[in-house]
Write a protein that holds these residues in place. Structure first.
Motif, PDB file in Angstrom:
ATOM      1  N   PRO A  96      -5.549   2.332  -2.543  1.00 28.31           N
ATOM      2  CA  PRO A  96      -6.192   1.161  -1.944  1.00 28.31           C
ATOM      3  C   PRO A  96      -5.714  -0.127  -2.613  1.00 28.31           C
ATOM      4  CG  PRO A  96      -7.806   2.880  -2.420  1.00 28.31           C
ATOM      5  CD  PRO A  96      -6.520   3.302  -3.066  1.00 28.31           C
ATOM      6  N   VAL A  97      -5.498  -1.162  -1.796  1.00 32.05           N
ATOM      7  CA  VAL A  97      -4.976  -2.419  -2.324  1.00 32.05           C
ATOM      8  C   VAL A  97      -6.049  -3.499  -2.416  1.00 32.05           C
ATOM      9  CG1 VAL A  97      -2.681  -1.934  -1.417  1.00 32.05           C
ATOM     10  CG2 VAL A  97      -4.297  -3.262  -0.035  1.00 32.05           C
TER      11      VAL A  97
ATOM     12  N   ASP B  33       0.859  -1.182   0.000  1.00 33.35           N
ATOM     13  CA  ASP B  33       0.000   0.000   0.000  1.00 33.35           C
ATOM     14  C   ASP B  33       0.894   1.230   0.000  1.00 33.35           C
ATOM     15  OD1 ASP B  33      -1.710   2.098   0.485  1.00 33.35           O
ATOM     16  OD2 ASP B  33      -2.865   1.080   2.039  1.00 33.35           O
TER      17      ASP B  33
END
Length: 555
Positions: A352-353, A348
């Motif tokens: 956003p992951v 990250d």
């Protein structure tokens, strides 16, 4: 006549081509090498040189090598090379030539050996979509013919070690700049197994083709970049010479000379860009045709193969796409071979992951649905179990989507971490004992996801996790860490875990270098919305195809 630059490829309409080299001073030998899609020889009979002048479809006649496409075995590629005296390097001024028949086509490629090479790859003759093509190579080997043959899978008596691929700043045409000298007359002993390479020799025709497309793109881009750099360097030199004479600096003659120099530069760059754009268009069309043939874990999310996601998917794992905006619209699949050799860390870096982790986990589940080597495996392999440690709740939408595949709820509190780690350790112990005893047909494998480490993890738990990751990776388990990673974090266990992972940064600044010519590429990670229809359909397909297992690691 077509004059090629390194990396450029063109269609060949001839049925027979004759390879020769002009500008020769001293003794050289021509070599023809018949290889497969992975550019490695299947056996030593595919080498044509002075000690073995004939192979199926390729023969040496005097100072020429003749290639008859119709007589080659299906799937063959032919490499045309030259070798000089082992005690003397090849000199500049050589030109490799291909003469086609019956259309009288001609292709030339100026060779520029400048790093002490004693052998050079000149042309690659290969098929794409049923059409023969020629690509200019220019790769050199200081180890001579022995090094060249060894690099393509042929065992040579007293062969030198093959040097690794060039570094990112190494020039094209010096693949083996530091290799030791070869013996004067290498004797071919036998074919050796292909070396382990990323996306190449062992994953089927479509995967091998995707690998070659990537290499084509890298070399084509290198040709364009080199041509542009040459044009700019020549322009700078010519303008510098004009400015060196104060008396002519501002004269009409100097103005015309500057305009002419600029026009030559612009024409060369435009021509190189036109060739590169044409190559890219061909490669994009081939990638579109290949996408439905790739295993699901390597295909794009738009590929129809995802409708068959429940089938075993050996081969590789697609992490994202490689592209270079300054070099056009071409986007290449960025894949690694499976099983994954070490854990992955989705970093990250301000973005956003969640969608990236969802993509990775679904692909890992599909890629893991193959028999483990050494087992008496059924066609479907064992189950793929998913363990999620999400103490912050950052991956809750994905966990909810994966519910049909989970054998136990996600770990969301620190109090539950130790119990799940015990389950994982017990699973490893039982599986290893069963494998040693040869008592199982299939083994279950796992995808273990850990979010936002070290939040909620004590030192003892992280130490256990590190041991589990080391042992589980040997069984084909996949480990995915997700979240930020502070470079200044003083926790030695977190640093140790991070050092053992392959980091996938979720940022627009992510870069990678290709292994052939070292050009930089931007990396865009694969994404899929965990709340989307496609992700839920894939999970439904996977859960309906979950096979029975001979060993239950949770037992």
């Amino acid at each position: 006549m077509s004059e090629l630059v390194p990396g450029q490829n063109l269609p060949v309409t001839a049925t027979t081509v004759v390879f020769s080299v002009s500008g020769v001073i001293g003794e050289i030998d021509l070599v023809g090498l018949v290889v497969g899609p992975d550019l490695r020889a299947s056996d030593s009979d595919g080498v044509v040189f002075y000690n073995q002048p004939r192979a199926a479809g390729v023969r040496l006649e005097g100072s020429r090598i003749i290639v008859e496409f119709g007589a080659l075995a299906a799937g063959s590629t032919v490499l045309c090379a030259l070798s000089g005296d082992a005690d003397a390097t090849l000199a500049p001024g050589l030109t490799a030539e291909l003469q086609g028949a019956p259309d009288d086509s001609r292709y030339t490629f100026p060779l520029r050996p400048i790093h002490g090479e004693t052998a050079l790859l000149c042309f690659e003759l290969y098929q794409r979509s049923g059409q023969w093509r020629v690509r200019a190579l220019g790769q050199g080997y200081r180890g001579g013919l022995a090094a060249l043959l060894t690099a393509h899978g042929v065992d040579v008596d007293d062969a030198p070690e093959v040097a690794p691929p060039p570094a990112a700043d190494s020039p094209v045409g010096s693949q083996d700049p530091a290799g030791p000298q070869a013996t004067e007359s290498p004797q071919i002993a036998k074919s050796v197994p292909p070396a382990t390479v990323a996306l190449g020799s062992d994953y089927g025709a479509a995967v091998a083709r995707a690998h070659v497309v990537f290499e084509d793109a890298a070399r084509s881009a290198a040709g364009y970049v080199q041509a542009e750099a040459f044009a700019m360097d020549r322009l700078d030199r010519e303008l510098g010479e004009l400015l060196a004479d104060p008396a002519q600096r501002n004269s009409p003659v100097a103005d015309r000379a500057r305009a002419a120099a600029q026009q030559r530069c612009d024409d060369l760059v435009a021509s190189a860009r036109s060739r590169f754009d044409a190559d890219s268009a061909v490669l994009m069309a081939e990638l579109a045709a290949l996408d439905p043939q790739l295993p699901p874990a390597m295909a794009s999310w738009a590929s129809p193969v995802w409708n068959r996601a429940g089938s075993p998917s050996a081969g590789g794992l697609r992490l994202g796409e490689l592209f270079a905006p300054e070099r056009g619209e071409l986007r290449l699949p960025f894949c690694v071979p499976t099983p994954i050799a070490r854990p992955l860390w989705v970093l990250d870096a301000g973005e956003p992951v969640l969608s990236v982790v969802t993509s990775l986990v679904l692909r890992l589940v599909v890629a893991a649905r193959v028999p483990f080597p050494g087992t008496r495996a059924t066609s479907d392999g064992g189950r793929v179990l998913i363990d999620v440690f999400d103490l912050t709740g950052s991956l809750a939408p994905m966990t909810e989507m994966l519910f049909p595949l989970l054998t136990a709820p996600a770990i969301t509190s620190p109090e539950s971490v130790a119990d799940r780690l015990s389950v994982l350790e017990s699973s490893i112990d039982l599986t290893q004992m069963a494998l040693q005893a040869g008592e199982i047909d299939d083994i279950d494998t796992r995808v273990v996801l850990i979010a936002d480490l070290p939040f909620g993890w004590d030192v003892a738990a992280m130490a256990r996790l590190l041991r589990i990751a080391d042992r589980g990776s040997e069984l084909g388990w996949a480990f995915v860490f997700a979240g930020p990673l502070d470079d200044n974090d003083s926790d030695p266990l977190v640093s140790t875990i991070a050092d053992r992972t392959m980091v996938i940064p979720v940022t627009e600044e992510a870069r990678a270098h290709d292994p052939w010519v070292g050009l930089p590429w931007s990396v865009s990670a694969e994404r899929i919305d965990p709340a989307g229809v496609q992700a839920r359909q894939i999970v439904a397909t996977l859960s309906s195809h979950q096979p029975r297992s001979g060993v239950n690691p949770n037992a």
